[in-house]
Write a protein that holds these residues in place. Structure first.
Motif, short mmCIF file in Angstrom:
data_model
loop_
_atom_site.label_atom_id
_atom_site.label_comp_id
_atom_site.label_asym_id
_atom_site.label_seq_id
_atom_site.Cartn_x
_atom_site.Cartn_y
_atom_site.Cartn_z
N PRO A 101 28.32 12.35 19.62
CA PRO A 101 29.07 11.75 18.32
C PRO A 101 30.61 11.35 18.63
N TRP A 102 31.24 11.95 19.74
CA TRP A 102 32.55 11.46 20.35
C TRP A 102 32.42 10.19 20.91
N LEU A 103 31.48 9.67 21.48
CA LEU A 103 31.32 8.41 22.01
C LEU A 103 31.03 7.33 20.96
N GLU A 104 30.03 7.80 19.90
CA GLU A 104 29.32 6.72 19.00
C GLU A 104 30.47 6.55 17.70
N ALA A 105 31.17 7.51 17.35
CA ALA A 105 31.98 7.41 16.34
C ALA A 105 33.59 7.64 16.19
N ASN A 106 34.27 7.12 15.51
CA ASN A 106 35.50 7.43 15.54
C ASN A 106 36.07 8.33 14.81
N VAL A 107 35.80 9.75 15.61
CA VAL A 107 35.70 11.12 14.68
C VAL A 107 37.23 11.34 14.14
N PRO A 108 38.52 11.17 14.69
CA PRO A 108 39.63 11.07 13.85
C PRO A 108 39.61 10.25 12.53
N PHE A 109 39.17 9.04 12.67
CA PHE A 109 39.10 8.17 11.52
C PHE A 109 38.20 8.87 10.29
N LEU A 110 37.15 9.23 10.66
CA LEU A 110 36.28 10.14 9.81
C LEU A 110 37.04 11.22 9.32
N SER A 111 37.73 12.09 10.06
CA SER A 111 38.33 13.20 9.68
C SER A 111 39.24 12.72 8.59
N GLU A 112 40.27 11.87 8.92
CA GLU A 112 41.21 11.11 7.99
C GLU A 112 40.67 10.75 6.66
N LYS A 113 39.63 10.21 6.79
CA LYS A 113 38.98 9.35 5.53
C LYS A 113 37.83 10.44 4.70
N GLU A 114 37.83 11.53 5.41
CA GLU A 114 36.91 12.61 4.74
C GLU A 114 35.59 12.00 4.64
N ILE A 115 34.92 11.15 5.71
CA ILE A 115 33.70 10.58 5.76
C ILE A 115 32.93 11.43 6.83
N ALA A 116 31.73 12.14 6.03
CA ALA A 116 30.64 12.90 6.77
C ALA A 116 30.41 12.08 7.89
N LEU A 117 29.94 13.13 8.83
CA LEU A 117 29.34 12.85 9.96
C LEU A 117 27.96 13.69 10.24
N ALA A 118 26.71 13.16 10.42
CA ALA A 118 25.66 13.65 10.10
C ALA A 118 24.63 13.44 11.63
N ARG A 119 24.07 14.44 12.04
CA ARG A 119 22.99 13.96 13.26
C ARG A 119 21.55 14.22 12.28
N ARG A 120 20.80 13.27 12.73
CA ARG A 120 19.50 13.11 12.04
C ARG A 120 18.39 13.72 13.17
N ASN A 121 17.27 13.89 12.59
CA ASN A 121 16.28 14.34 13.45
C ASN A 121 15.52 13.35 14.30
N SER A 122 15.64 12.08 14.02
CA SER A 122 14.93 10.99 14.63
C SER A 122 15.79 10.51 15.64
N GLY A 123 15.31 9.42 16.68
CA GLY A 123 16.39 9.17 17.69
C GLY A 123 16.95 7.92 17.23
N GLY A 124 17.07 6.75 18.24
CA GLY A 124 17.92 5.73 17.67
C GLY A 124 19.47 5.68 17.65
N GLY A 125 19.99 4.71 16.98
CA GLY A 125 21.41 4.67 17.17
C GLY A 125 22.15 5.04 16.02
N THR A 126 23.38 5.00 16.24
CA THR A 126 24.50 5.20 15.12
C THR A 126 24.56 4.17 13.99
N VAL A 127 24.68 4.65 12.82
CA VAL A 127 24.64 3.68 11.74
C VAL A 127 25.74 4.37 10.73
N TYR A 128 26.44 3.36 9.96
CA TYR A 128 27.39 3.77 8.84
C TYR A 128 26.64 3.47 7.47
N HIS A 129 26.72 4.53 6.61
CA HIS A 129 26.19 4.40 5.35
C HIS A 129 27.18 4.42 4.27
#
Length: 419
Positions: A101-129
């Motif tokens: 997650p530290w590589l794929e997402a802007n963790v500080p921005f997510l915290s600032e905006k209160e945007i949830a970060l979730a790890r799914r059970n499937s593989g593949g890449g990172t997406v924004y919902h």
């Protein structure tokens, strides 16, 4: 005309099926677990005996919807009944099972905006919902998993409902205008059951999407699965008639009018054989054990602690005012911070302190490192570093860090991505 007909058919199915779903849910869905436990392999009927349903989740919480997906994968028998689930979420970033997650997402921005970060059970890449996305999950027996079939259904729905032409590339992304990605895809294949899910960009907030997935200087080296960046576009930018609700109906209608195993338009006659559209309430009452799955998905140990081992190394030039004034240095004086992080915890750390900083009075590396091991790769580690530096002060009256210690803390702060 086509859209009007789709809405009428979809609504008629909804009215028929919604009343049945609640009464049947706890009984029929819960019994799936015992049935699945007894099976060693799927007993698959002919295609004509397979019925289909479109489940519409009433939740917009990412952890709830991922838990529902996992519950169905674990407990339901799809041998004679294939399911397409459609769902939406409040703003969130979803990473693949084997990603960092530290590589794929802007963790500080997510915290600032209160945007949830979730790890799914499937593989593949990172997406924004966000609520401008339509998420789709196709459930089937393992033997009848067919990703290309599912994507072709979506492709056909886009053209039938809105006249939008698209292609499916080698990575199984859906692409429009030769280069713009509107859908990414991932899957999970088990012994008996499989699911394939994807997200469709309808009118997502592209500014927040860009910031949430922004790549920054991080110094991370890892074997974790990387995402592949692609230019994206919203479907509403191609045709203003496209809405999440309209697309949900179009894809659902295409799914119900098509036989289970091959791409043939069965029209109204095929639809009449199906179980239709069903509103699903993802709650413990409907799906016993769902709350436990959701609680696990929300934990730090799952979202961050499941990250494959990685190393991070960053160097920071030391400001001249922090160096010893009596010395002239021929080389740039840099503080180098290196760490190994396993399961989200720091298990090895090195502070390479340049001579200029040592000669100006900063020392005590061993005690600092001792305090960092075993700490989370978060602000928890930063707090431990600050505490360690404070304990080195000989005067008990000193309650704050000096300039050199503040510089080291600030550099460390940038490494662990805190805000």
């Amino acid at each position: 005309m086509a859209q009007s007909m789709m809405r009428r058919i979809a609504m008629s199915n909804m009215l028929v099926m919604v009343g049945l779903t609640r009464r049947a849910s706890s009984r029929s869905l819960a019994t799936g677990k015992s049935l699945m436990a007894k099976k060693s392999k799927n007993d698959l009927p002919p295609e004509g005996e397979v019925t289909k349903s479109v489940f519409m989740s009433q939740s917009t919480d990412i952890y709830t919807n991922l838990a529902l997906e996992d519950w169905m994968y674990r407990n339901m028998d799809f041998s004679k009944h294939h399911v397409m689930m459609v769902w939406r979420n409040e703003p969130c970033v979803v990473i693949g099972r084997h990603q960092n997650p530290w590589l794929e997402a802007n963790v500080p921005f997510l915290s600032e905006k209160e945007i949830a970060l979730a790890r799914r059970n499937s593989g593949g890449g990172t997406v924004y919902h966000d609520r401008g996305n339509l998420n789709i999950t196709f459930f089937s027996p393992r033997e009848r998993y067919d990703r290309k079939y599912n994507l072709e259904l979506i492709k056909r729905a886009l053209f039938r409902g809105f006249g939008i032409k698209s292609i499916i590339n080698d990575r199984h992304d859906i692409v429009v205008r030769d280069k713009y990605k509107i859908s990414g895809t991932a899957a999970k294949l088990g012994r008996l059951t499989a699911y394939h899910h994807c997200t469709l960009l309808v009118n997502a907030n592209k500014t927040d999407l860009s910031k949430a997935l922004a790549k920054r200087e991080h110094g991370i080296q890892t074997n974790a699965t990387p995402s592949t960046p692609s230019p994206v576009v919203n479907l509403s930018d191609l045709d203003q008639r496209v809405t999440v609700e309209g697309l949900q109906t179009a894809v659902g209608y295409e799914y119900l009018r098509t036989p289970a195993l091959h791409l043939e338009d069965g029209g109204d006659r095929q639809i009449s054989k199906q179980r239709g559209f069903q509103f699903i309430n993802p709650s413990e009452d409907w799906f016993p054990g769902l709350a436990e799955l959701k609680n696990e998905l929300q934990t730090w140990d799952w979202s961050f602690g499941r990250t494959p081992m990685f190393t991070v190394s960053r160097s920071f030039p030391v400001p001249s005012e922090l160096l010893s004034p009596s010395k002239v240095y021929s080389a740039t004086q840099e503080l180098i911070i290196s760490m190994t992080v396993d399961k989200g915890l720091i298990n090895d750390v090195t502070l390479n302190i340049p001579p200029g900083l040592v000669e100006s009075g900063f020392y005590g590396q061993a005690s600092v490192i001792t305090h960092l091991k075993g700490k989370r790769f978060t602000s928890e580690a930063l707090t431990a570093l600050q505490d360690a530096m404070l304990t080195r002060h000989t005067s008990g009256d000193v309650k704050k860090l000096d300039d050199k210690e503040q510089f080291v803390a600030k550099c460390f702060d940038q490494v662990v991505n805190t805000i």
